[in-house]
Write an enzyme that holds these catalytic residues in place. Structure first.
Site, PDB file in Angstrom:
ATOM      1  N   SER A 158       0.818  -1.202   0.000  1.00  0.00           N
ATOM      2  CA  SER A 158       0.000   0.000   0.000  1.00  0.00           C
ATOM      3  C   SER A 158       0.855   1.257   0.000  1.00  0.00           C
ATOM      4  O   SER A 158       1.618   1.493  -0.920  1.00  0.00           O
ATOM      5  CB  SER A 158      -0.959  -0.028   1.191  1.00  0.00           C
ATOM      6  OG  SER A 158      -1.851   1.058   1.162  1.00  0.00           O
TER       7      SER A 158
ATOM      8  N   ASP B 166      -2.745   6.428  -3.346  1.00  0.00           N
ATOM      9  CA  ASP B 166      -1.649   5.759  -2.650  1.00  0.00           C
ATOM     10  C   ASP B 166      -1.113   4.632  -3.522  1.00  0.00           C
ATOM     11  O   ASP B 166      -1.557   4.437  -4.660  1.00  0.00           O
ATOM     12  CB  ASP B 166      -2.075   5.271  -1.260  1.00  0.00           C
ATOM     13  CG  ASP B 166      -3.158   4.202  -1.306  1.00  0.00           C
ATOM     14  OD1 ASP B 166      -3.736   3.968  -2.385  1.00  0.00           O
ATOM     15  OD2 ASP B 166      -3.436   3.592  -0.253  1.00  0.00           O
TER      16      ASP B 166
END
Length: 477
Positions: A113, A261
């Site tokens: 992530s 992200d």
């Protein structure tokens, strides 16, 4: 599924790893070749199939340098456990959720992530994008995989098959069907992919790479997939990582800016001046659209889920739109569980995770961004739009290092009177006239108290912030 009666022993090369260092409450996060390696991926692949009992697994990875090796190792383990693997190739996290939902199959994506270069991890889901957390199978997978690593090998007498499938165009078409942007007014949009997976998904969904073009002029920033993150970390929750986007929005006189992200499941938004629009404001404006759509389909009081750190504008807007707002603890597993339990049409968090019933109750930054573009098309500016959904002043999250959280919280509570107190998640204190609130939550992993506050005006928020932080103690660093 192929079968082979001969027992085959698969030995690990570097099995001396403690999975407790990488297995978290909701996923796996580790440092390459320190707490995570190909042996871990192999053992987890085998354990994943044994714990879930599935006969098919979807597998993909992000743009981090180690992801292809981990995908290959996981595939080897999953097929050794007898499952057939569908290799999805290079995917964002919400591409996994889409495939899991559409194909009704379990799956994993290798991604860390927003973590910096050198990290990787694993997000796992059961069929239909139902998340796997420590309470719903992750602990068992950890235990079983650790057993194999400690033994130094695993044995199998069966072998599943491997096929390959690229779902990018299907994913793009699915999102386009949920939000029609074909007739919006022309918009100039700067998108900062941060060298993450949005560099692949944005051209497909918002551009003309696989579907007809939209009335959007996309200004790309850092679309080259590069898990070493040469420009800035793909973590837009940190203000420093928004600077390039803000500068470009002003330079190109764009209508809006989007920042994703690393695995593209979160989206942050800035207005035409480069000022951030809070995730609470995004939650509120998307909630209005989803409530209206659900009511058109015959629902009387559509449900929207939000965590207790989001602005109180969210429940106010939801109720004004004819919906019902339900508050939950912080954490995507709670949001997703409530989404399923209450049949909620939408859910949002202060961390810019947005969940949609039409997306298998899963979070997707891209779908949220599409809703925002659709709303903006009906307004003059993003700043005027944001102002409608930002009537309060928030402190943002502030961490303080505390040796005794309980004592610190008791000290804070002793200071305030004529308030209501909730312990749904940490301690939330609300003024009797509801003109302000604050929440303090102990961190699960560090000696920190996390503080969030909101008030009707700047002066009250600053008074509240300074008062509580002085009682709690010093901020770290």
């Amino acid at each position: 599924m192929g079968l082979d009666s001969e027992i085959v022993k698969i030995a690990f090369d570097h099995p001396n790893i403690d999975l407790a260092d990488s297995f978290k409450a909701y996923d796996v996060r580790g440092i390459d070749e320190q707490t995570l390696n190909s042996d871990v991926a192999l053992a987890v692949g085998f354990a994943f199939v044994e714990v879930t009992g599935v006969d098919q697994v979807l597998v993909g990875g992000d743009m981090r340098p180690s992801s292809p090796d981990y995908v290959a190792a996981f595939t080897r383990g999953a097929t050794a456990a007898g499952a057939d693997v569908v290799d999805l190739g290079l995917i964002s996290t919400d591409m996994l959720y889409h495939a899991s939902g559409v194909f009704n199959a379990a799956g994993v994506v290798f991604t860390a992530s927003h973590n910096p270069a050198g990290y990787n991890g694993i997000k796992m889901t059961r069929a239909s994008a139902v998340p796997i957390s420590v309470e719903t199978g992750l602990a068992e997978i950890q235990t079983l995989a650790q057993t194999y690593l400690d033994a130094g090998y695993l044995e199998t007498d069966r072998l599943g098959t491997v096929t390959h499938r690229d779902t990018l165009s299907d994913y793009a078409r699915y999102l386009r069907d949920l939000v029609d942007l074909s007739k919006i007014r022309p918009l100039t949009v700067v998108v900062d992919a941060g060298n993450g997976m949005a560099g692949r998904t944005t051209p497909a969904v918002l551009g003309d790479q696989v579907l007809p073009g939209l009335p959007l002029k996309i200004i790309p920033l850092y679309f080259e997939l590069d898990g070493t993150f040469p420009n800035h970390p793909a973590n837009p929750i940190e203000p420093a990582n928004l600077v390039d986007l803000q500068t470009a929005v002003r330079e190109y006189q764009a209508d809006i800016g989007l920042a994703f992200d690393g695995d593209a499941d979160r989206c942050f938004v800035v207005d035409e001046r480069g000022d951030p629009i809070t995730p609470s404001a995004i939650t509120a404006m998307v909630a209005v659209r989803e409530i209206a759509r659900a009511k058109q389909s015959g629902e009387n009081t559509p449900v929207v889920i939000h965590n207790l750190i989001t602005s109180r504008v969210v429940p106010e807007v939801v109720e004004d739109a004819g919906g019902r707002a339900i508050e939950t603890r912080v954490g995507h597993s709670f949001i997703k569980a409530y989404m399923a339990e209450h049949g909620a049409v939408f859910g949002g968090e202060h961390s810019a995770h947005y969940y949609f019933r039409d997306f298998f109750n899963a979070d997707t930054g891209m779908l949220a961004a599409m809703h925002v573009l659709a709303v903006l098309s009906q307004h003059d500016t993003a700043s005027s739009l944001a102002a409608q959904y930002t009537p309060y002043v928030a402190s943002g999250e502030i961490n303080s290092q505390v040796d005794d959280p309980d004592a610190a919280i008791a000290k804070v509570l002793a200071k305030f009177h004529d308030v209501t107190v909730s312990t749904l998640d940490g301690t939330t204190v609300t003024a009797a006239d509801k003109s302000w609130w604050f929440n303090i939550r102990p961190s699960n992993t560090e000696p920190l108290l996390r503080f969030n506050a909101e008030a009707a005006d700047q002066a009250t928020m600053e008074w509240l912030r300074d008062t509580v932080l002085a009682l709690i103690g010093p901020m770290p660093g």
